[in-house]
Design an enzyme around this catalytic site. Sequence first.
Site, PDB file in Angstrom:
ATOM      1  N   ASP A  17       2.390   4.411   0.498  1.00  0.00           N
ATOM      2  CA  ASP A  17       2.254   5.009   1.959  1.00  0.00           C
ATOM      3  C   ASP A  17       3.647   5.864   2.097  1.00  0.00           C
ATOM      4  O   ASP A  17       4.114   5.629   1.603  1.00  0.00           O
ATOM      5  CB  ASP A  17       1.622   4.848   2.775  1.00  0.00           C
ATOM      6  CG  ASP A  17       1.676   3.507   3.583  1.00  0.00           C
ATOM      7  OD1 ASP A  17       3.139   3.778   2.961  1.00  0.00           O
ATOM      8  OD2 ASP A  17       1.235   2.870   4.849  1.00  0.00           O
ATOM      9  N   PHE A  45       0.960  -1.170  -0.120  1.00  0.00           N
ATOM     10  CA  PHE A  45      -0.107   0.093   0.055  1.00  0.00           C
ATOM     11  C   PHE A  45       0.950   1.380  -0.315  1.00  0.00           C
ATOM     12  O   PHE A  45       1.309   1.593   1.392  1.00  0.00           O
ATOM     13  CB  PHE A  45      -1.252   0.411   1.228  1.00  0.00           C
ATOM     14  CG  PHE A  45      -2.023  -0.819   1.314  1.00  0.00           C
ATOM     15  CD1 PHE A  45      -1.890  -2.214   0.846  1.00  0.00           C
ATOM     16  CD2 PHE A  45      -1.807  -1.386   2.825  1.00  0.00           C
ATOM     17  CE1 PHE A  45      -2.736  -3.146   0.891  1.00  0.00           C
ATOM     18  CE2 PHE A  45      -2.201  -3.008   2.976  1.00  0.00           C
ATOM     19  CZ  PHE A  45      -2.824  -3.919   1.954  1.00  0.00           C
ATOM     20  N   ASP A  84       4.270  -5.471   3.832  1.00  0.00           N
ATOM     21  CA  ASP A  84       3.775  -4.183   3.977  1.00  0.00           C
ATOM     22  C   ASP A  84       3.642  -4.297   5.345  1.00  0.00           C
ATOM     23  O   ASP A  84       4.181  -3.194   6.184  1.00  0.00           O
ATOM     24  CB  ASP A  84       2.691  -4.006   3.062  1.00  0.00           C
ATOM     25  CG  ASP A  84       2.363  -2.594   3.115  1.00  0.00           C
ATOM     26  OD1 ASP A  84       1.473  -2.308   4.040  1.00  0.00           O
ATOM     27  OD2 ASP A  84       2.534  -1.595   2.666  1.00  0.00           O
TER      28      ASP A  84
END
Length: 186
Positions: free
Chosen positions: A93, A91, A161
């Site tokens: 980010d 993800f 992750d």
Amino acid sequence: DCSPTTREVGQGLLANYEGSAAQMVRSCGGSAAELVRVVITTFPGFRDVTHFNGKEVAFYKRAQIFVGDVWGALKGKGLGEFHDVGEITMFADYRVPQILEARGVLRYSEALKSTILSKTEIPAGAEEEVELRAWTVQAVERLKAVLAADHSIDRMSIQVDWFLWEEGERKAIEGELPPHHRTRTT
């Protein structure tokens, strides 16, 4: 007062799935990739897409987080059973690149490092922001491959992750990490 995103999700679920997130998940036939597609189609605010060198680049961070959370919370069973969950990337980010840079997996240019250390916001879609997110996805994919090839540890990108995110959270709370990059994205 509802946030615009909360309102969008509620309206999308009411209009398409009788107000039921479970019905939306069921409609995807056990496909994580299809659920990401449905989420970004039903909730435009989840369509995390930018342009880089004239090409469209899709990260779909929040849509993939939703799929990962469903899969993780339900331990891959029932509504959380996805036959293709391994297709989901990490993800993209702020926390994962922060820990990867601190561990020497990513190396920032001096200009980017200065921007991050000064806590200056990097605009969404800026070259540095897109590159940072893309290289983070690539770094996680490479780490996953090294874990498999060199250590016989088979993990999906979302599991790598989660591990890195949790380590980053711990280190940030302990004050052991430099600042992370600042960008407002979906």
